[in-house]
Design an enzyme around this catalytic site. Sequence first.
Site, PDB file in Angstrom:
ATOM      1  N   PRO A  85       0.772  -1.216  -0.071  1.00  0.00           N
ATOM      2  CA  PRO A  85      -0.043  -0.275   0.017  1.00  0.00           C
ATOM      3  C   PRO A  85       0.870   1.234  -0.058  1.00  0.00           C
ATOM      4  O   PRO A  85       1.915   1.344   0.682  1.00  0.00           O
ATOM      5  CB  PRO A  85      -0.625  -0.108   1.366  1.00  0.00           C
ATOM      6  CG  PRO A  85      -0.204  -1.260   2.204  1.00  0.00           C
ATOM      7  CD  PRO A  85       0.705  -2.203   1.047  1.00  0.00           C
ATOM      8  N   GLY A  89       4.364   3.382   4.830  1.00  0.00           N
ATOM      9  CA  GLY A  89       5.542   2.975   5.787  1.00  0.00           C
ATOM     10  C   GLY A  89       6.123   1.780   5.524  1.00  0.00           C
ATOM     11  O   GLY A  89       7.054   1.367   6.129  1.00  0.00           O
ATOM     12  N   LEU A  90       5.860   1.046   4.419  1.00  0.00           N
ATOM     13  CA  LEU A  90       6.259  -0.220   4.061  1.00  0.00           C
ATOM     14  C   LEU A  90       7.186  -0.222   2.855  1.00  0.00           C
ATOM     15  O   LEU A  90       7.623  -1.153   2.135  1.00  0.00           O
ATOM     16  CB  LEU A  90       5.080  -1.025   3.655  1.00  0.00           C
ATOM     17  CG  LEU A  90       4.025  -1.472   4.881  1.00  0.00           C
ATOM     18  CD1 LEU A  90       3.311  -2.424   4.381  1.00  0.00           C
ATOM     19  CD2 LEU A  90       5.031  -1.883   6.283  1.00  0.00           C
ATOM     20  N   GLY A  91       7.551   1.035   2.400  1.00  0.00           N
ATOM     21  CA  GLY A  91       8.816   1.172   1.436  1.00  0.00           C
ATOM     22  C   GLY A  91       7.933   1.035   0.058  1.00  0.00           C
ATOM     23  O   GLY A  91       8.851   0.329  -0.750  1.00  0.00           O
ATOM     24  N   SER A  92       6.813   1.402  -0.433  1.00  0.00           N
ATOM     25  CA  SER A  92       6.424   1.157  -1.811  1.00  0.00           C
ATOM     26  C   SER A  92       7.176   2.160  -2.898  1.00  0.00           C
ATOM     27  O   SER A  92       7.551   1.782  -3.796  1.00  0.00           O
ATOM     28  CB  SER A  92       5.019   1.520  -1.774  1.00  0.00           C
ATOM     29  OG  SER A  92       4.888   2.935  -1.650  1.00  0.00           O
ATOM     30  N   SER A  93       7.680   3.382  -2.373  1.00  0.00           N
ATOM     31  CA  SER A  93       8.387   4.223  -3.365  1.00  0.00           C
ATOM     32  C   SER A  93       9.725   3.697  -3.648  1.00  0.00           C
ATOM     33  O   SER A  93      10.291   3.569  -4.590  1.00  0.00           O
ATOM     34  CB  SER A  93       8.410   5.730  -2.917  1.00  0.00           C
ATOM     35  OG  SER A  93       9.243   5.857  -1.919  1.00  0.00           O
ATOM     36  N   ALA A  94      10.271   3.262  -2.466  1.00  0.00           N
ATOM     37  CA  ALA A  94      11.593   2.463  -2.538  1.00  0.00           C
ATOM     38  C   ALA A  94      11.640   1.234  -3.559  1.00  0.00           C
ATOM     39  O   ALA A  94      12.402   1.031  -4.647  1.00  0.00           O
ATOM     40  CB  ALA A  94      12.345   2.045  -1.202  1.00  0.00           C
ATOM     41  N   ALA A  95      10.820   0.217  -3.148  1.00  0.00           N
ATOM     42  CA  ALA A  95      10.479  -0.787  -3.979  1.00  0.00           C
ATOM     43  C   ALA A  95      10.130  -0.357  -5.606  1.00  0.00           C
ATOM     44  O   ALA A  95      10.810  -1.137  -6.390  1.00  0.00           O
ATOM     45  CB  ALA A  95       9.407  -1.715  -3.601  1.00  0.00           C
ATOM     46  N   ASP A 137      15.720   2.074   3.257  1.00  0.00           N
ATOM     47  CA  ASP A 137      14.686   1.657   2.519  1.00  0.00           C
ATOM     48  C   ASP A 137      15.139   0.722   1.402  1.00  0.00           C
ATOM     49  O   ASP A 137      14.792  -0.283   0.780  1.00  0.00           O
ATOM     50  CB  ASP A 137      13.568   2.366   2.214  1.00  0.00           C
ATOM     51  CG  ASP A 137      12.732   3.054   3.456  1.00  0.00           C
ATOM     52  OD1 ASP A 137      13.346   2.706   4.472  1.00  0.00           O
ATOM     53  OD2 ASP A 137      11.734   3.638   3.413  1.00  0.00           O
TER      54      ASP A 137
HETATM   55  C1  MEV Z   1      11.258   5.961   6.107  1.00  0.00           C
HETATM   56  O1  MEV Z   1      10.914   4.562   5.606  1.00  0.00           O
HETATM   57  C2  MEV Z   1      12.337   5.721   7.048  1.00  0.00           C
HETATM   58  C3  MEV Z   1      12.927   7.216   7.394  1.00  0.00           C
HETATM   59  O2  MEV Z   1      14.032   6.929   8.364  1.00  0.00           O
HETATM   60  C4  MEV Z   1      13.386   8.020   6.399  1.00  0.00           C
HETATM   61  C5  MEV Z   1      14.826   7.505   5.681  1.00  0.00           C
HETATM   62  O3  MEV Z   1      15.429   6.614   6.417  1.00  0.00           O
HETATM   63  O4  MEV Z   1      15.362   7.978   4.539  1.00  0.00           O
HETATM   64  C6  MEV Z   1      11.877   8.040   8.236  1.00  0.00           C
END
Ligand code: MEV
Length: 326
Positions: A85, A89-95, A137
């Site tokens: 989703p 906070g589960l890293g969708s944009s990084a993935a 991430d």
């Molecule tokens: C976000 O998933 C994690 C943060 O620590 C940002 C980052 O590490 O770039 C909030």
Amino acid sequence: MVKASAPGKCILFGEHAVVYGQPALACSINQRMTIEVEKEETFDKWRLDGRTFNPRKHPHIDYIRQQLPALDGQPLHIRVRGSIPKSSGLGSSAALSVALCGALQQLRGEDIDLMQASRLSHQAEAQAQAGRASPMDTATSSFGGFVVLSDTIEEDLDFIETRTMDVDGTSYQWHLHTFDADIPQGVALVVGNTGVHGSTSAMVKQVANLIEQHPERRVELETIGAIARRGIQAFREGNMEAVGQAMTENHIVLRSLGVSSPELEQLIRAAAPSSLGVKMTGAGGGGCMIALTTSPEQTVGDIEMAGGRAFITRFNEPGLGIEHIM
Ligand code: MEV
């Protein structure tokens, strides 16, 4: 057509503080983003999921497509699928960024280069977060498994590389590592989603403003670092009670930094009695919490009774991978 996928992540220890060089531990999860890329045959413009690509709306994608030009600059059509989703906070944009790097590397006739995917995606994240981004991430999504960022090279972990970046005029350094972990039988990770979108760049900025206005509050980041160090050690020793306790302590400091939310607190309160440890995960302000638990069904039920959506996730999933080439 090429297709690549990369996993999302949970941060077990150290979000926010890791931006300022403190240690952190994240693991990949079995929710993934999949990217399909093919030559755009109908239009002379790039497309994203059937619509004209708007670089301003998708700066990550724009950055990566410029860094990895393919097929002599012909327009491409990118399709994004996935079970992570957005803004949770589960890293969708990084993935998404990592999977796109993998797909473009393939299209360029290159082998998958995890290091390059991890670096380019980190740069893309940093651009989107006003320069304030750790490699956490994107490294977890690229390499998969467990990723530790530390302020020293840890002799007993598998060292990946050292990354340096300027955050608000100070140069920070992260030593990236992976390691193998055996999770004791019966211990599970449950994710609870508040359904409220959290903005990583806004939450990271909020912490930056806080420590700029109140420099003495940097001590809270150092406290998170100390808890993370202890939690990582406990994790490696398989002492899950101590891991859970450190997760809960980590959450208390994150809450005091102001990055939790009423919805997160509600799910955390509901999950705590059946769990070894509970905390928000990722940037906060909404998004997800995680619970380390020996009664996952009970914990899922408790979170759902409190109004969240919950699922049991596997940790330690493979990183960036090619799914299909045609
Ligand atoms: C976000 O998933 C994690 C943060 O620590 C940002 C980052 O590490 O770039 C909030």
